[in-house]
Scaffold this active site. Sequence first.
Site, PDB file in Angstrom:
ATOM      1  N   HIS A 526       0.839  -1.208   0.000  1.00 34.43           N
ATOM      2  CA  HIS A 526       0.000   0.000   0.000  1.00 34.43           C
ATOM      3  C   HIS A 526       0.872   1.257   0.000  1.00 34.43           C
ATOM      4  CE1 HIS A 526      -3.223  -2.839   1.360  1.00 34.43           C
ATOM      5  NE2 HIS A 526      -3.910  -2.093   0.502  1.00 34.43           N
ATOM      6  N   ASN A 527       1.541   1.493  -1.109  1.00 33.17           N
ATOM      7  CA  ASN A 527       2.383   2.674  -1.279  1.00 33.17           C
ATOM      8  C   ASN A 527       1.932   3.431  -2.531  1.00 33.17           C
ATOM      9  OD1 ASN A 527       3.416   1.133  -3.454  1.00 33.17           O
ATOM     10  ND2 ASN A 527       4.893   0.166  -2.065  1.00 33.17           N
ATOM     11  N   SER A 529       3.059   3.386  -5.468  1.00 31.13           N
ATOM     12  CA  SER A 529       3.056   2.573  -6.690  1.00 31.13           C
ATOM     13  C   SER A 529       1.700   1.878  -6.852  1.00 31.13           C
ATOM     14  CB  SER A 529       4.175   1.530  -6.639  1.00 31.13           C
ATOM     15  OG  SER A 529       5.434   2.171  -6.587  1.00 31.13           O
ATOM     16  N   HIS A 530       1.115   1.427  -5.740  1.00 35.13           N
ATOM     17  CA  HIS A 530      -0.237   0.848  -5.797  1.00 35.13           C
ATOM     18  C   HIS A 530      -1.233   1.917  -6.243  1.00 35.13           C
ATOM     19  CE1 HIS A 530      -3.991  -1.102  -4.760  1.00 35.13           C
ATOM     20  NE2 HIS A 530      -4.242  -0.189  -3.839  1.00 35.13           N
ATOM     21  N   HIS A 566      -7.046   7.100  -2.968  1.00 32.94           N
ATOM     22  CA  HIS A 566      -7.903   6.106  -2.305  1.00 32.94           C
ATOM     23  C   HIS A 566      -7.236   5.373  -1.149  1.00 32.94           C
ATOM     24  CE1 HIS A 566      -5.724   2.986  -4.504  1.00 32.94           C
ATOM     25  NE2 HIS A 566      -6.342   2.091  -3.754  1.00 32.94           N
ATOM     26  N   ASP A 567      -5.885   5.336  -1.089  1.00 33.80           N
ATOM     27  CA  ASP A 567      -5.194   4.676   0.026  1.00 33.80           C
ATOM     28  C   ASP A 567      -4.183   5.604   0.699  1.00 33.80           C
ATOM     29  OD1 ASP A 567      -6.301   2.151   0.385  1.00 33.80           O
ATOM     30  OD2 ASP A 567      -5.104   1.231  -1.197  1.00 33.80           O
ATOM     31  N   GLN A 747      -3.670 -16.879  -3.180  1.00 29.94           N
ATOM     32  CA  GLN A 747      -4.088 -16.222  -4.422  1.00 29.94           C
ATOM     33  C   GLN A 747      -5.288 -16.934  -5.054  1.00 29.94           C
ATOM     34  OE1 GLN A 747      -2.977 -13.288  -6.070  1.00 29.94           O
ATOM     35  NE2 GLN A 747      -2.182 -12.996  -3.997  1.00 29.94           N
TER      36      GLN A 747
END
EC number: 3.1.4.-
Length: 798
Positions: A526-527, A529-530, A566-567, A747
């Site tokens: 959750h950085n 780049s995401h 959004h994050d 996954q």
Amino acid sequence: MGCASSIHISDRVVYHGKESEDSHSPQQTNATQHQGNPASGLPLKPPSCKVLLVFAKEDSQSNGFCRACEKANYRCKMARTPESALECFSEKHHDLVIIDHRHSRHFDAEALCRSMRAVNSSENTVIVAVVKRPDREEASVMPLINAGFNRRYVENANMMACYNELLQLEHGEVLAQFKLRAGNAIFTALEQSQDAIEITSEDQVIQYVNPAYESIMGYQQSELIGKEIIEVPKSEKNKPDLLETINSCILKGKEWQGIYYAKKKNGDSVQQNVKITPVIGQGGKIRHYVSINRPLNDNNKSDKSSERVQAESQTDIQSSKHKDRRKGSLDVRSTTSRGSDGSSQRRHSSMARIHSMTIEAPITKVINIINAAQESSPMPVAEALDRVLEILRTTELYSPQLGTKDEDPHTNDLVGGLMTDGLRRLSGNEYILSTKQPHHLPSHLTTPLSLNDIPPRIAQTMENEDSWDFDVFTLEAATMKRPLTYLGLKIFSRFGVCEFLNCPEATLRSWLQVVEANYHSSNSYHNSSHAADVLHATAYFLCKERVKQSLDPIDEVAALIAATVHDVDHPGRTNSFLCNAGSELAILYNDTAVLESHHAALAFQITTRDDKCNIFKNIERNEYRTLRQAIIDMVLATEMTKHFEHVNKFVNSINKPLAALEENGSNNDEESVKSILTSPENRILVKRMLIKCADISNPCRPQELCIEWAGRISEEYFAQTDEEKRQGLPVVMPVFDRNTCSIPKSQISFIDYFITDMFDAWDAFADLPNLMQHLDNNFKYWKGLDERKLHSLRPPPE
């Protein structure tokens, strides 16, 4: 020729009126004629104009006006003295009075005008002064204004000059005064109306409420006039997105009608049938909103027999005929006493459940129908319907029921971690996650001034940013972990966001920098780049034809901004962790949508805190409200507890109706398709589905990108499990133990449980065959690793 000077004593009323049918003048036939549309003007017909001429002596000027009145078919009266003029005016209340002001020796024209203005009925009369042609400097009109004249007419005895003056007066000041008189009549009607009526300005400031509104809502006019609508308390019984739906409709100039709960002054909620009509005014813009509200509860009560209850229910089931919206729901009290003693007892529990629900909600109608059907059903059917009612009582109507934990531990742990708000509250050993202060821009940032200045090596990594196979990790490396600013500049430029927001590119650049600075580069997943990845997916989806048909430009801008923020300030821990740890954020947001609420709130705090990065600074207030609401709604939609609700609503409200049109051969019926795609409610569902799919699209990316994202999210979950064990907190997702976890199994569970159905629905809507092919390939990849009993991201080297 004579010249007329307008004296503007008060603001003129901007209405268009209907031409008098008694008028025979050619000029009048071109007058604007509206046939009763309230938004266009008052549908009342002005009578033939009544004119009073006050001239002490007959001369060419008085004769000119007399002949002009005859030509215009006006009813004309001549008075020679002030006394006879006042008497005649008091009796007939003329629309237009023309007073000779040229010869003070005959009578004092200004004194006569003041005397006429002293008569109560004169407020809607237009009074004109005939003055001498100035032989030197132009005299001031202030004495005439102070005396009560509306206009002056510089003497000109030519009949056509007088005639033209009369026409201008009739279609200008006289018609405006007629509208004012008609307005008084209409407001009298509003005062007597039994419906609650509210009129607001274009900015939704309350300007008028009638006595019925005061009576129903418990407010006095003085408590409401001048207040903004948003300042009046709202009922909690309305659906969360109802206000956005209403605003979205009326801001486009469309009428909205439906059921709405209003909150009285005493705190009670009253259910109303509401119609809100935008009134288009000067410049073609909305100038007012008229709201007519009719309470429903006065027609809800009925003590009729069970036959009526059952008949209405059967009508609902079989024919769906239109009913008066004011007819309320079935009287549930009358059903409790029917049937044998045993069945009465059984019915009683059903009735108690119904009483706990909001009357007139769709689910209540369903329960009423089921309950009525129970009356004539055999006992096994009635008991089965009771079980149906039990299920309908639950709030988790959309979440599938899982097998036991032993059967599928990975799915159970994923659901526990992503779809709950903590396992238990702790009395001690609480983990305090302080909300960090928003960053200021680091001084070492060297982001380019504009798109044109992006370094070539970075620009090269973004050449294919409009392709689904775009590699955000290459951009991450080239920008030293600052991909969001660069990709944001390019995507926002492609969509014309700066033009829409009327915002300089420098402001957008500063905003992207400060948003990116508030992402944690220390998080493995959750950085920023995401965030860049989700922004890229959002932009890709916005270019699909069906999505473009459904959304407006403001929706596209909202989606791009929501994806970017959004994050923001994500701590790398799940909502369940924060709630179990008693973090400051969990306490602040009452353990409900903790992170998503924080992302949305912080996004607006850091945006509006400083003009240098305030991208909303130059948009008008109503547009900002709409944009803000859409952004918040989309960010909150990324919370996973309502995942299945959002997906099911999208399928039932959009995919199924579109499929039905296609099956019936009506998919070429553009109007039917458009009505499904562009209804305010469905646009909200499309935006939610769009950002949800963008947020968790990793399994639909090319395989190498998918593997990289899987490794990153697994590492973040491993770190959370490690910390939970160190802190003595409940372990939310035990399978994510770095020593034992099978990444392929996790996954596979994630794809099976969250991804497949959602992307099947999104693909059916937006047409995404390449994504579905990647999804299929990636699922087979993880399945292959699992079948080999491998726990790692990749197979061991040969």
